[in-house]
Design an enzyme around this catalytic site. Structure first.
Site, PDB file in Angstrom:
ATOM      1  N   CYS A 112       0.814  -1.226   0.000  1.00  0.00           N
ATOM      2  CA  CYS A 112       0.000   0.000   0.000  1.00  0.00           C
ATOM      3  C   CYS A 112       0.845   1.272   0.000  1.00  0.00           C
ATOM      4  CB  CYS A 112      -0.939   0.011   1.201  1.00  0.00           C
ATOM      5  SG  CYS A 112      -2.021  -1.409   1.226  1.00  0.00           S
ATOM      6  N   HIS A 252      -3.679   6.920   2.728  1.00  0.00           N
ATOM      7  CA  HIS A 252      -4.016   5.645   2.099  1.00  0.00           C
ATOM      8  C   HIS A 252      -5.356   5.190   2.675  1.00  0.00           C
ATOM      9  CE1 HIS A 252      -4.131   1.562   0.910  1.00  0.00           C
ATOM     10  NE2 HIS A 252      -3.801   1.075   2.094  1.00  0.00           N
ATOM     11  N   ASN A 282      -9.967  -0.753   0.034  1.00  0.00           N
ATOM     12  CA  ASN A 282      -8.514  -0.592   0.021  1.00  0.00           C
ATOM     13  C   ASN A 282      -7.975  -1.067  -1.328  1.00  0.00           C
ATOM     14  OD1 ASN A 282      -5.757  -0.829   0.329  1.00  0.00           O
ATOM     15  ND2 ASN A 282      -5.839  -1.805   2.346  1.00  0.00           N
TER      16      ASN A 282
HETATM   17  N1  ACO Z   1     -17.809  -9.853   9.129  1.00  0.00           N
HETATM   18  C1  ACO Z   1     -18.225 -10.107  10.383  1.00  0.00           C
HETATM   19  N2  ACO Z   1     -17.383 -10.367  11.391  1.00  0.00           N
HETATM   20  C2  ACO Z   1     -16.067 -10.353  11.118  1.00  0.00           C
HETATM   21  C3  ACO Z   1     -15.569 -10.090   9.823  1.00  0.00           C
HETATM   22  C4  ACO Z   1     -16.499  -9.838   8.812  1.00  0.00           C
HETATM   23  N3  ACO Z   1     -16.137  -9.564   7.547  1.00  0.00           N
HETATM   24  N4  ACO Z   1     -14.234 -10.124   9.859  1.00  0.00           N
HETATM   25  C5  ACO Z   1     -13.870 -10.414  11.125  1.00  0.00           C
HETATM   26  N5  ACO Z   1     -14.979 -10.544  11.883  1.00  0.00           N
HETATM   27  C6  ACO Z   1     -15.061 -10.857  13.305  1.00  0.00           C
HETATM   28  C7  ACO Z   1     -13.822 -11.525  13.826  1.00  0.00           C
HETATM   29  O1  ACO Z   1     -13.883 -12.915  13.605  1.00  0.00           O
HETATM   30  C8  ACO Z   1     -13.888 -11.175  15.304  1.00  0.00           C
HETATM   31  O2  ACO Z   1     -14.792 -12.032  15.928  1.00  0.00           O
HETATM   32  P1  ACO Z   1     -14.500 -12.576  17.414  1.00  0.00           P
HETATM   33  O3  ACO Z   1     -14.469 -11.346  18.276  1.00  0.00           O
HETATM   34  O4  ACO Z   1     -15.648 -13.483  17.669  1.00  0.00           O
HETATM   35  O5  ACO Z   1     -13.163 -13.251  17.334  1.00  0.00           O
HETATM   36  C9  ACO Z   1     -14.497  -9.773  15.297  1.00  0.00           C
HETATM   37  O6  ACO Z   1     -15.138  -9.621  14.014  1.00  0.00           O
HETATM   38  C10 ACO Z   1     -13.483  -8.655  15.468  1.00  0.00           C
HETATM   39  O7  ACO Z   1     -12.378  -8.882  14.579  1.00  0.00           O
HETATM   40  P2  ACO Z   1     -11.115  -7.916  14.566  1.00  0.00           P
HETATM   41  O8  ACO Z   1     -10.140  -8.438  13.571  1.00  0.00           O
HETATM   42  O9  ACO Z   1     -10.635  -7.686  15.965  1.00  0.00           O
HETATM   43  O10 ACO Z   1     -11.812  -6.590  14.021  1.00  0.00           O
HETATM   44  P3  ACO Z   1     -11.197  -5.161  13.855  1.00  0.00           P
HETATM   45  O11 ACO Z   1     -12.014  -4.205  14.582  1.00  0.00           O
HETATM   46  O12 ACO Z   1      -9.707  -5.151  14.100  1.00  0.00           O
HETATM   47  O13 ACO Z   1     -11.418  -4.882  12.295  1.00  0.00           O
HETATM   48  C11 ACO Z   1     -10.122  -4.905  10.245  1.00  0.00           C
HETATM   49  C12 ACO Z   1     -10.813  -5.734  11.343  1.00  0.00           C
HETATM   50  C13 ACO Z   1     -11.193  -4.150   9.507  1.00  0.00           C
HETATM   51  C14 ACO Z   1      -9.400  -5.857   9.322  1.00  0.00           C
HETATM   52  C15 ACO Z   1      -9.114  -3.918  10.875  1.00  0.00           C
HETATM   53  O14 ACO Z   1      -8.330  -4.578  11.842  1.00  0.00           O
HETATM   54  C16 ACO Z   1      -8.170  -3.292   9.865  1.00  0.00           C
HETATM   55  O15 ACO Z   1      -8.575  -2.535   9.009  1.00  0.00           O
HETATM   56  N6  ACO Z   1      -6.862  -3.526   9.978  1.00  0.00           N
HETATM   57  C17 ACO Z   1      -5.797  -2.827   9.242  1.00  0.00           C
HETATM   58  C18 ACO Z   1      -5.748  -3.159   7.778  1.00  0.00           C
HETATM   59  C19 ACO Z   1      -4.593  -2.396   7.141  1.00  0.00           C
HETATM   60  O16 ACO Z   1      -4.364  -1.247   7.385  1.00  0.00           O
HETATM   61  N7  ACO Z   1      -3.798  -3.057   6.319  1.00  0.00           N
HETATM   62  C20 ACO Z   1      -2.622  -2.410   5.752  1.00  0.00           C
HETATM   63  C21 ACO Z   1      -2.771  -2.055   4.359  1.00  0.00           C
HETATM   64  S1  ACO Z   1      -3.168  -3.406   3.302  1.00  0.00           S
HETATM   65  C22 ACO Z   1      -1.810  -3.736   2.219  1.00  0.00           C
HETATM   66  O17 ACO Z   1      -0.700  -3.317   2.427  1.00  0.00           O
HETATM   67  C23 ACO Z   1      -2.063  -4.651   1.021  1.00  0.00           C
END
Ligand code: ACO
Length: 339
Positions: A112, A252, A282
């Protein structure tokens, strides 16, 4: 000698995949996706399209806004982690498609952060006098490396491309500075293990789904907020600027909450932060040039503005660029950049 962006352009595929479409594919909900990421829909490339096709359309849209002819381009850089093929570089396919007969071409792999890594490299080539005109494109089809059965990643990404054309100038405005960082010790937070020399493609790697992107989203989220805040502060301190002097932050577009948390820590009001994550998700290396082009088209970049671009991604890598718009006789589509 300095560099300026003389034109921007972008292209996104026609097909829209909404959150409610995803509800029919994995155990998720529109509400969860919107609340946790800010995404409502994303674009998905046609099966016949590859990264160089999206890059080509974005570049053509940029060329429409300038008198520069494709033949004047001396270097093509494509930032991508989803190139047409492992090799040759997607930049070579693009160079051929656009008929840039004079141009050298290579790709940059910084996930990214790739577009900002590319901007820094392009800026360096121009400042050194090596090249005068460079085409830089961020192009991604993350849909091709997505495990559509993994709800933790498949709801987050989209396809698209954004392009800028850079030219040398003697003026003293433009890219004020670029800042590149990495920490390979955290590579496992975000990676695609299969298909390289570590785990060459085999029946086994495919069975284990090693050809798909893996992300520890929650851990990545925390590192992103922390590192982006300190990088923006460093960028401003190095240039003796205050947060209040930034007229626009173009981050980003990975997650609405990362964008909001970073802006809050920095004290930047959200009306000075550009966002389009709701429409595209993204798009990795394409996200900043798509956002930059939309910001230009919407008239959000005015004369004398300081604009800060920042990104975070796999590697881990993160990067920023401070640019200042040229003062006079420019169309809205033109931003000068100097280092
Ligand atoms: N739908 C419903 N529930 C979901 C989903 C979904 N699509 N995905 C995960 N959950 C659940 C999980 O299983 C978890 O359930 P549990 O509590 O029973 O275990 C719960 O939701 C919370 O999951 P988290 O991963 O803790 O959720 P979070 O609030 O962290 O959000 C997300 C997840 C959106 C992925 C976030 O962490 C994020 O955006 N992270 C950063 C991504 C990023 O910046 N990447 C870098 C760039 S990408 C690149 O370089 C190619």
């Amino acid at each position: 000698m300095r560099a300026k962006i003389i034109a921007t352009g972008h292209y996104v595929p026609e097909r829209i995949l909404t959150n409610s479409d995803l509800e029919n594919m994995v155990d998720t909900s529109d509400e969860w996706i919107r609340e946790r990421s800010g995404i409502r829909e994303r674009r998905i490339a046609d099966e016949k399209e590859a990264a160089s096709d999206l890059a080509c359309e974005a570049a053509k849209n940029a060329f429409k806004k300038t008198d520069i002819k494709a033949k004047d381009i001396e270097l093509v850089i494509v930032a991508t982690i989803t190139g047409d093929m492992p090799f040759p570089a997607t930049a070579c396919h693009l160079q051929h498609k656009l008929g840039l007969k004079k141009a050298a071409a290579f790709d940059i792999n910084a996930a990214c952060s790739g577009f900002l890594y590319g901007l820094s490299v392009a800026d360096g080539f121009i400042r050194s006098g090596t090249y005068k005109r460079i085409l830089l494109v961020g192009a991604e089809l993350i849909s091709r490396i997505t495990d559509w059965e993994d709800r933790t990643t498949c709801v987050l990404f989209g396809d698209g491309a954004g392009a800028v054309i850079l030219e040398s100038t003697e003026e003293d405005r433009g890219i004020i500075s670029t800042h590149l960082r990495s920490d390979g010790s955290m590579w496992e937070l975000l990676h695609l293990p299969g298909g390289g020399s570590r785990y060459p493609t085999s029946k086994e790697t495919i069975k284990k789904k090693m050809h798909y992107l893996k992300m520890k989203g929650n851990e990545t989220f925390k590192v992103a907020v922390r590192t982006l805040e300190s990088l923006v502060r460093e960028t401003l301190e190095e240039n003796k600027l205050k947060v209040s002097q930034l007229s626009l932050l173009i981050p980003h577009q990975a997650n609405l909450r990362i964008i909001q948390a970073t802006a809050k820590r920095l004290g930047i009001p959200m009306d000075r932060v550009f966002m389009n994550i709701d429409r595209y998700g993204n798009t990795s290396a394409a996200s900043i040039p798509i956002a930059l082009d939309e910001a230009v088209r919407e008239g959000r970049i005015r004369d004398e503005d300081y604009i800060l671009l920042e990104a975070f991604g796999g590697g881990l890598t993160w990067a920023s660029a401070l640019i200042k718009k040229k003062k006079k006789k420019m169309t809205n589509d033109q931003i000068s950049i100097t280092k």
